[in-house]
Write an enzyme that holds these catalytic residues in place. Structure first.
Site, short mmCIF file in Angstrom:
data_model
loop_
_atom_site.label_atom_id
_atom_site.label_comp_id
_atom_site.label_asym_id
_atom_site.label_seq_id
_atom_site.Cartn_x
_atom_site.Cartn_y
_atom_site.Cartn_z
N TYR A 178 43.46 37.02 41.13
CA TYR A 178 44.76 36.26 41.40
C TYR A 178 45.06 35.71 42.71
CZ TYR A 178 49.97 36.43 41.24
OH TYR A 178 51.35 35.87 41.09
N SER A 228 53.01 32.62 46.06
CA SER A 228 52.68 34.20 46.36
C SER A 228 52.48 34.54 47.72
CB SER A 228 51.87 34.97 45.56
OG SER A 228 51.48 36.06 45.93
#
Length: 235
Positions: free
Chosen positions: A142, A129
């Protein structure tokens, strides 16, 4: 990497980016695509082979590795996440996210690396990500899991070169999936992620920066912290 005629495994392939990866590999000419999911019945694409896989369970990962000795490409896609500010992180939720996003990636890599070596090297792909590079406060835990997974990916890349395994990290911003359903901001489609990965694999790229935000953040990592993490009050 040649994709036509290969055998691949995609984890978390019952929906979202994982399902898009599986479909894209079939369209690229893969001979067989195993679609891993905790509940194989949730895999609905008729072009793939549904297999049971829980990346948080050592026995589940080892059992599948023992069964799938023909795999030449592994895509570590399974992931979870929930919005959380750093001081509001629920510790049990944090452990769950790390178990899937970091330890799950590690379990699969350890179990399938010998199979990739036996089959000529192949490739190991880790779905990361933009928050691997830079923390977003509303996705604090996260971000931490993806940062850890990025570091792991870089370590795996160095070790697995000895067996001619291409290790690929995929970075992207917001994608229109269940994970980002409650978040505001521009989102790209899952097909853009899968198309970028297919192109990257065919080119032999070790890193796939899918969108502009990932490319900009990666290129700007040497900037001062005041630029990377500006103070809104100072604007």
């Amino acid at each position: 990497m040649q994709l036509e005629g290969i055998t691949a495994l995609v984890t978390g392939a019952n929906r979202g980016i994982g399902a898009a990866f599986a479909r894209a590999l079939v369209e690229a000419g893969a001979a067989k695509v195993y679609a891993g999911a905790r509940d194989p019945e949730t895999v609905t694409d008729p072009g793939v082979v549904a297999v049971k896989l829980d990346v948080t369970d050592d026995a589940s990962v080892r059992a599948l590795a023992a069964e799938l000795g023909d795999v030449q490409l592994v895509i570590n896609n399974a992931g979870v996440g929930a919005p959380s500010l750093p001081l509001d992180i629920d510790i049990e939720q944090a452990r769950w996210e790390f178990d899937v996003n970091y330890y799950g990636t590690l379990r699969v890599a350890q179990a399938f690396a010998p199979i990739l070596a036996k089959n000529g090297g192949g490739a190991l792909v880790n779905m990361l990500s933009v928050v691997s590079f830079i923390a977003m406060p509303h996705l604090a835990n996260y971000s931490a899991t993806k940062s850890a997974a990025w570091s792991l990916t870089n370590g795996l890349r160095q070790q697995l070169r000895e067996q001619d395994t291409l290790v690929v990290g995929v970075h992207v911003g917001y994608v229109d999936t269940d994970l980002t359903a409650g978040l505001e901001g521009d989102k790209i489609q899952v097909s853009q992620v899968s198309d970028a990965l297919v192109a990257g694999l065919l080119a032999g790229d070790e890193e796939v920066l899918v969108d502009e935000i990932s490319r900009n953040v990666k290129s700007g990592l040497s900037a001062p912290l005041s630029v990377l993490y500006p103070d809104p009050a100072a604007a």
